[in-house]
Design a protein around this motif. Structure first.
Motif, PDB file in Angstrom:
ATOM      1  N   TRP A  97     -35.773 -19.893 -46.241  1.00 58.00           N
ATOM      2  CA  TRP A  97     -36.308 -18.741 -46.128  1.00 58.00           C
ATOM      3  C   TRP A  97     -37.237 -18.916 -45.094  1.00 58.00           C
ATOM      4  N   TRP A 156     -38.321 -13.113 -41.786  1.00 50.49           N
ATOM      5  CA  TRP A 156     -37.014 -12.320 -42.168  1.00 50.49           C
ATOM      6  C   TRP A 156     -37.135 -10.923 -42.429  1.00 50.49           C
ATOM      7  N   ALA A 168     -36.029  -8.263 -47.534  1.00 48.98           N
ATOM      8  CA  ALA A 168     -36.956  -9.167 -47.280  1.00 48.98           C
ATOM      9  C   ALA A 168     -38.216  -8.872 -47.146  1.00 48.98           C
ATOM     10  N   TRP A 206     -38.747 -19.258 -52.262  1.00 43.87           N
ATOM     11  CA  TRP A 206     -37.370 -18.649 -52.394  1.00 43.87           C
ATOM     12  C   TRP A 206     -36.578 -19.131 -53.566  1.00 43.87           C
ATOM     13  N   ASP A 221     -31.480 -11.496 -51.239  1.00 42.39           N
ATOM     14  CA  ASP A 221     -31.977 -10.787 -50.101  1.00 42.39           C
ATOM     15  C   ASP A 221     -31.813 -11.640 -48.723  1.00 42.39           C
ATOM     16  N   LYS A 222     -30.964 -12.362 -48.723  1.00 37.25           N
ATOM     17  CA  LYS A 222     -30.401 -12.901 -47.435  1.00 37.25           C
ATOM     18  C   LYS A 222     -29.201 -12.448 -46.850  1.00 37.25           C
TER      19      LYS A 222
END
Length: 384
Positions: A259, A263, A268, A289, A326-327
């Motif tokens: 993380w 980002w 994010a 994260w 959230d990636k």
């Protein structure tokens, strides 16, 4: 006629998550330069778990369940296993986030083997925990070193940078990081053109080991310099001091991380804002994260199963469930080694340069499995 009696309400339940850490963990000692400059000040990822609990409060009324985080701090690695056993047996805690150095995992795995417990590794990237230890009671939300280095090498190859000079420090972690990088280079068809060991310091008698210019003055050309320096003493002097003008990666400038606070995609910014508010302005990092997503997985398992029964929740988490980390690509647990599949961010100090898996690196079933130990490659087979 008498009015019909009101339906009986389900009693409020409680789901407690333990957060296990060691007081004085050397991994969180400030990294200083010249005993004055604080270069890095690592923090325990407890705040990441707190953000996960904060987000779960919206479900308290829906599920009639209170989600509680209990911090369990011990004085040494020897006290970890008894503390977890006591929480499991005496306080009915079945889920634990463990923020521990690698050496604490083996006795802990033996203590919980076969028990109704699921422990989330939120800070230790050692590949040995996913390979030799291979414990079914563990889930690794922190990416492994193999995943991180695979992500880095994928990006380098996508830029057509295939020849690497490796500079390795004296720490055991430097050796593990270097081996992971070299394995990734071999895996994706890149080349290590030279491997140099350095020794941090300013002693002129050891300049051939502590001078970046001399260490990089090799006869063969290279595209990138990879530096493994856990102490962060030598590596900060490498940029702009190599003989050839080349990118520096691994320990500074471009690093593979779980993380990064810059980002800007997939929700994010909202996660970063909630974290910074909870942590007093500190930026969210990889272990934060990993703790946050671990809590989210536990809470989501209660929501999706409509139960706080441990076995039902465990089956959901270790099954085919996916979660929003959230990636970008959804995360989920690999059945063979309980590593959580996830994207790896390639971050410079003030920007995420790219994320991996990089476009063009293909997999027969799940592109996230191009990062780290795929099922045919691993020595751990928890699903067999």
């Amino acid at each position: 006629p008498q009015p019909a009696p009101a339906p009986a309400q389900q009693p409020q339940q409680k789901l407690t998550i333990g957060f296990v850490e060691i007081d004085g963990d050397p991994r969180y000692e400030p990294i200083k330069g010249f005993e004055r400059l604080i270069l890095k000040a690592p923090e325990h990822p407890f705040a990441g778990a707190q953000v996960g609990i904060d987000e779960a409060q919206a479900l308290t009324r829906v599920l009639r369940t209170d989600f509680v985080l209990e911090r369990i701090t011990v004085k040494s690695a020897d006290e970890v296993a008894p503390a977890v056993q006591q929480a499991l047996e005496g306080r009915n805690i079945h889920f634990f986030l463990v923020d521990l150095p690698a050496e604490a995992f083996k006795p802990l795995a033996a203590a919980v083997r076969g028990r109704d417990a699921l422990l989330f590794n939120v800070s230790t990237p050692d590949d040995s925990l996913r390979r030799e230890l291979c414990a079914p009671e563990f889930v690794h939300t922190m990416p492994s070193r193999a995943m991180l280095m695979d992500g880095l090498v994928q990006y380098l190859i996508s830029r057509k940078w295939r020849d690497y000079l490796v500079l390795q420090g004296p720490a055991a972690a430097d050796d593990l990081k270097t081996k992971a990088f070299e394995n990734s280079a071999k895996k994706f068809g890149a080349r290590i053109v030279a491997h140099q060991n350095f020794k941090a310091g300013t002693d002129p008698r050891e300049r051939e080991q502590n001078d970046p210019a001399l260490l990089s003055a090799i006869s063969r050309d290279y595209d990138v310099v990879f530096v493994a320096d856990e102490a962060f003493d030598f590596v900060r002097q490498v940029p702009y001091h190599t003989v050839r003008p080349r990118p520096i990666v691994g320990g500074i400038d471009l690093e593979p991380v779980a993380w990064h606070w810059t980002w800007e995609h997939n929700g994010a910014p909202q996660v970063n804002s909630r974290f910074e508010k909870r942590a007093g302005g500190r930026h969210m990092e990889g272990p934060d994260w990993a703790a946050w997503i671990a809590v989210k997985m536990i809470v989501q398992s209660a929501l999706r199963t409509r139960s706080v029964d441990f076995q039902q929740q465990k089956k959901f988490i270790l099954g085919d469930a996916t979660f929003d980390g959230d990636k970008g690509l959804a995360v989920g647990v690999r059945p063979w080694d309980h590593q959580v599949r996830q994207a790896v961010l390639l971050a410079a100090p003030y920007v995420v340069v790219a994320s991996a898996p990089v476009e063009g690196f293909l997999h027969r079933t799940n592109e996230l499995d191009t990062l780290g130990d795929d099922e045919p490659e691993t020595t751990c087979h928890l699903n067999k």
